[in-house]
Design a protein around this motif. Structure first.
Motif, PDB file in Angstrom:
ATOM      1  N   ALA A 270      39.695   9.815  10.976  1.00  0.00           N
ATOM      2  CA  ALA A 270      38.791  10.737  11.070  1.00  0.00           C
ATOM      3  C   ALA A 270      39.140  12.255  11.131  1.00  0.00           C
ATOM      4  N   GLY A 271      40.269  12.332  11.898  1.00  0.00           N
ATOM      5  CA  GLY A 271      40.917  13.708  11.600  1.00  0.00           C
ATOM      6  C   GLY A 271      41.294  14.120  10.600  1.00  0.00           C
ATOM      7  N   ILE A 272      42.194  13.410   9.778  1.00  0.00           N
ATOM      8  CA  ILE A 272      42.564  13.797   8.536  1.00  0.00           C
ATOM      9  C   ILE A 272      41.348  13.862   7.471  1.00  0.00           C
ATOM     10  N   GLY A 273      40.327  13.129   7.517  1.00  0.00           N
ATOM     11  CA  GLY A 273      39.251  12.977   6.581  1.00  0.00           C
ATOM     12  C   GLY A 273      38.412  14.358   6.890  1.00  0.00           C
ATOM     13  N   VAL A 274      38.059  14.731   8.060  1.00  0.00           N
ATOM     14  CA  VAL A 274      37.521  15.769   8.314  1.00  0.00           C
ATOM     15  C   VAL A 274      38.326  17.076   8.007  1.00  0.00           C
ATOM     16  N   THR A 275      39.394  17.180   8.226  1.00  0.00           N
ATOM     17  CA  THR A 275      40.150  18.162   7.599  1.00  0.00           C
ATOM     18  C   THR A 275      40.176  18.348   6.269  1.00  0.00           C
ATOM     19  N   PHE A 276      40.361  17.285   5.604  1.00  0.00           N
ATOM     20  CA  PHE A 276      40.491  17.326   4.157  1.00  0.00           C
ATOM     21  C   PHE A 276      39.101  17.903   3.547  1.00  0.00           C
ATOM     22  N   VAL A 277      38.165  17.427   4.078  1.00  0.00           N
ATOM     23  CA  VAL A 277      36.720  17.712   3.445  1.00  0.00           C
ATOM     24  C   VAL A 277      36.493  19.003   3.802  1.00  0.00           C
ATOM     25  N   PHE A 278      36.867  19.630   5.038  1.00  0.00           N
ATOM     26  CA  PHE A 278      36.663  21.163   5.425  1.00  0.00           C
ATOM     27  C   PHE A 278      37.512  22.056   4.396  1.00  0.00           C
TER      28      PHE A 278
ATOM     29  N   VAL B 238      30.865  15.760  12.226  1.00  0.00           N
ATOM     30  CA  VAL B 238      30.846  16.283  13.556  1.00  0.00           C
ATOM     31  C   VAL B 238      29.666  15.683  14.123  1.00  0.00           C
ATOM     32  N   ALA B 239      28.479  15.684  13.708  1.00  0.00           N
ATOM     33  CA  ALA B 239      27.259  15.309  14.447  1.00  0.00           C
ATOM     34  C   ALA B 239      27.263  13.913  14.702  1.00  0.00           C
ATOM     35  N   VAL B 240      27.583  13.020  14.017  1.00  0.00           N
ATOM     36  CA  VAL B 240      28.027  11.722  14.047  1.00  0.00           C
ATOM     37  C   VAL B 240      29.006  11.342  15.272  1.00  0.00           C
ATOM     38  N   GLY B 241      30.122  12.136  15.295  1.00  0.00           N
ATOM     39  CA  GLY B 241      31.031  11.892  16.330  1.00  0.00           C
ATOM     40  C   GLY B 241      30.451  12.414  17.714  1.00  0.00           C
ATOM     41  N   VAL B 242      29.753  13.466  17.583  1.00  0.00           N
ATOM     42  CA  VAL B 242      29.140  13.859  18.918  1.00  0.00           C
ATOM     43  C   VAL B 242      28.210  12.834  19.476  1.00  0.00           C
ATOM     44  N   ILE B 243      27.380  12.527  18.662  1.00  0.00           N
ATOM     45  CA  ILE B 243      26.379  11.342  19.106  1.00  0.00           C
ATOM     46  C   ILE B 243      27.179  10.079  19.681  1.00  0.00           C
ATOM     47  N   ALA B 244      28.268   9.558  18.835  1.00  0.00           N
ATOM     48  CA  ALA B 244      28.774   8.294  19.098  1.00  0.00           C
ATOM     49  C   ALA B 244      29.574   8.814  20.636  1.00  0.00           C
ATOM     50  N   MET B 245      29.984   9.801  20.803  1.00  0.00           N
ATOM     51  CA  MET B 245      30.608  10.156  22.214  1.00  0.00           C
ATOM     52  C   MET B 245      29.654  10.231  23.290  1.00  0.00           C
ATOM     53  N   THR B 246      28.608  10.702  23.049  1.00  0.00           N
ATOM     54  CA  THR B 246      27.433  10.977  24.157  1.00  0.00           C
ATOM     55  C   THR B 246      26.658   9.743  24.280  1.00  0.00           C
ATOM     56  N   LYS B 247      26.662   8.688  23.367  1.00  0.00           N
ATOM     57  CA  LYS B 247      25.962   7.482  23.699  1.00  0.00           C
ATOM     58  C   LYS B 247      26.715   6.688  24.739  1.00  0.00           C
ATOM     59  N   SER B 248      25.795   6.095  25.611  1.00  0.00           N
ATOM     60  CA  SER B 248      26.134   5.510  26.557  1.00  0.00           C
ATOM     61  C   SER B 248      25.925   3.986  26.479  1.00  0.00           C
TER      62      SER B 248
ATOM     63  N   ALA C  85      41.325   2.600  18.491  1.00  0.00           N
ATOM     64  CA  ALA C  85      40.846   4.040  18.668  1.00  0.00           C
ATOM     65  C   ALA C  85      41.767   4.913  18.185  1.00  0.00           C
ATOM     66  N   VAL C  86      42.975   4.765  18.131  1.00  0.00           N
ATOM     67  CA  VAL C  86      43.970   5.736  17.802  1.00  0.00           C
ATOM     68  C   VAL C  86      43.978   5.895  16.270  1.00  0.00           C
ATOM     69  N   ILE C  87      43.780   4.564  15.436  1.00  0.00           N
ATOM     70  CA  ILE C  87      43.717   4.622  13.874  1.00  0.00           C
ATOM     71  C   ILE C  87      42.515   5.250  13.589  1.00  0.00           C
ATOM     72  N   ALA C  88      41.445   5.004  14.192  1.00  0.00           N
ATOM     73  CA  ALA C  88      40.120   5.670  13.872  1.00  0.00           C
ATOM     74  C   ALA C  88      40.092   7.131  13.892  1.00  0.00           C
ATOM     75  N   SER C  89      40.728   7.582  15.206  1.00  0.00           N
ATOM     76  CA  SER C  89      40.788   8.851  15.531  1.00  0.00           C
ATOM     77  C   SER C  89      41.797   9.740  14.316  1.00  0.00           C
ATOM     78  N   VAL C  90      42.782   9.208  14.026  1.00  0.00           N
ATOM     79  CA  VAL C  90      43.729   9.713  12.917  1.00  0.00           C
ATOM     80  C   VAL C  90      43.172   9.670  11.515  1.00  0.00           C
TER      81      VAL C  90
END
Length: 79
Positions: free
Chosen positions: A21-29, A69-79, A14-19
């Protein structure tokens, strides 16, 4: 029997995936911001083809950012 409070492997993943994803989204933006700035600069310099390419890059990068961002929100809200 000892109870496990934290699963180390899952926590590490989870830590590796979040790092990543965070760097990737920051770079693309940041590419989207750069594309908009280049679009404005090239448009003022009367270079419409290069300005159009920069604009397309900006729109594409922004679309990728919003999709992630949409995929992240969907993944977080999926039960």
């Amino acid at each position: 029997m000892i109870a496990t409070l934290v699963e180390g492997k899952e926590l590490g993943e989870a830590v590796i995936a979040s790092v990543v994803a965070g760097i990737g989204v920051t770079f693309v933006f940041s590419v989207a911001i750069w594309g908009v700035a280049r679009f404005v600069e090239l448009n003022r310099g009367e270079r419409p083809l290069a300005a159009g390419a920069a604009g397309v890059l900006a729109v594409l990068a922004l679309a990728i950012t919003l999709a992630v961002v949409a995929v992240g929100v969907i993944a977080m809200t999926k039960s």
